[in-house]
Scaffold this motif. Structure first.
Motif, mmCIF file in Angstrom:
data_model
loop_
_atom_site.group_PDB
_atom_site.id
_atom_site.type_symbol
_atom_site.label_atom_id
_atom_site.label_comp_id
_atom_site.label_asym_id
_atom_site.label_seq_id
_atom_site.Cartn_x
_atom_site.Cartn_y
_atom_site.Cartn_z
ATOM 1 N N LYS A 135 7.545 -2.403 -5.482
ATOM 2 C CA LYS A 135 8.023 -3.211 -4.362
ATOM 3 C C LYS A 135 7.594 -2.679 -3.009
ATOM 4 O O LYS A 135 7.259 -3.443 -2.117
ATOM 5 C CB LYS A 135 9.548 -3.305 -4.409
ATOM 6 N N ASP A 136 7.630 -1.382 -2.825
ATOM 7 C CA ASP A 136 7.323 -0.797 -1.525
ATOM 8 C C ASP A 136 5.864 -0.376 -1.388
ATOM 9 O O ASP A 136 5.480 0.201 -0.371
ATOM 10 C CB ASP A 136 8.235 0.409 -1.268
ATOM 11 N N GLN A 137 5.064 -0.660 -2.404
ATOM 12 C CA GLN A 137 3.642 -0.322 -2.338
ATOM 13 C C GLN A 137 2.845 -1.534 -1.858
ATOM 14 O O GLN A 137 3.237 -2.679 -2.071
ATOM 15 C CB GLN A 137 3.136 0.106 -3.716
#
Length: 107
Positions: free
Chosen positions: A65-67
């Motif tokens: 998700k945060d990549q």
């Protein structure tokens, strides 16, 4: 050039091969978990996954998700639309628009 994958049950994804996307039919959760990691490692920029499978693989999808890449995006399958995929796409668009607006104000 970035690659795009589509994952889910066979009936939901087989048509995507006709437009040149790489399709991966899923049958087991453990194999599906490994498939997501393998696709990410292989440099896929976008991984579409049917909503029903995404619900079973939330713990794996959350790792990405945060990549920046890969973007894991839920799509409806033949079993119907839960609304989860549309909501996630809406969030991505809001983030993108928000980022672009902030960038142009500072740039």
């Amino acid at each position: 050039m970035y690659k795009i994958a589509v994952m889910g049950d066979y009936d939901s994804i087989y048509g995507f091969a006709a437009v040149g996307l790489d399709t991966f039919a899923l049958t087991e959760v453990k194999k599906a978990e490994k498939q997501i990691h393998d696709l990410a490692a292989a440099g896929y920029a976008v991984i579409y996954i049917t909503e029903d499978w995404a619900q079973q693989l939330t713990h794996v999808i959350d790792k990405y998700k945060d990549q920046m890449l890969p973007a894991v995006i839920q799509i409806p399958g033949v079993s119907g639309n839960t609304g989860e995929g549309v909501e996630n796409v809406k969030k991505f668009v809001e983030q993108a628009v928000g980022s672009d607006i902030l960038f142009s104000q500072n740039g």
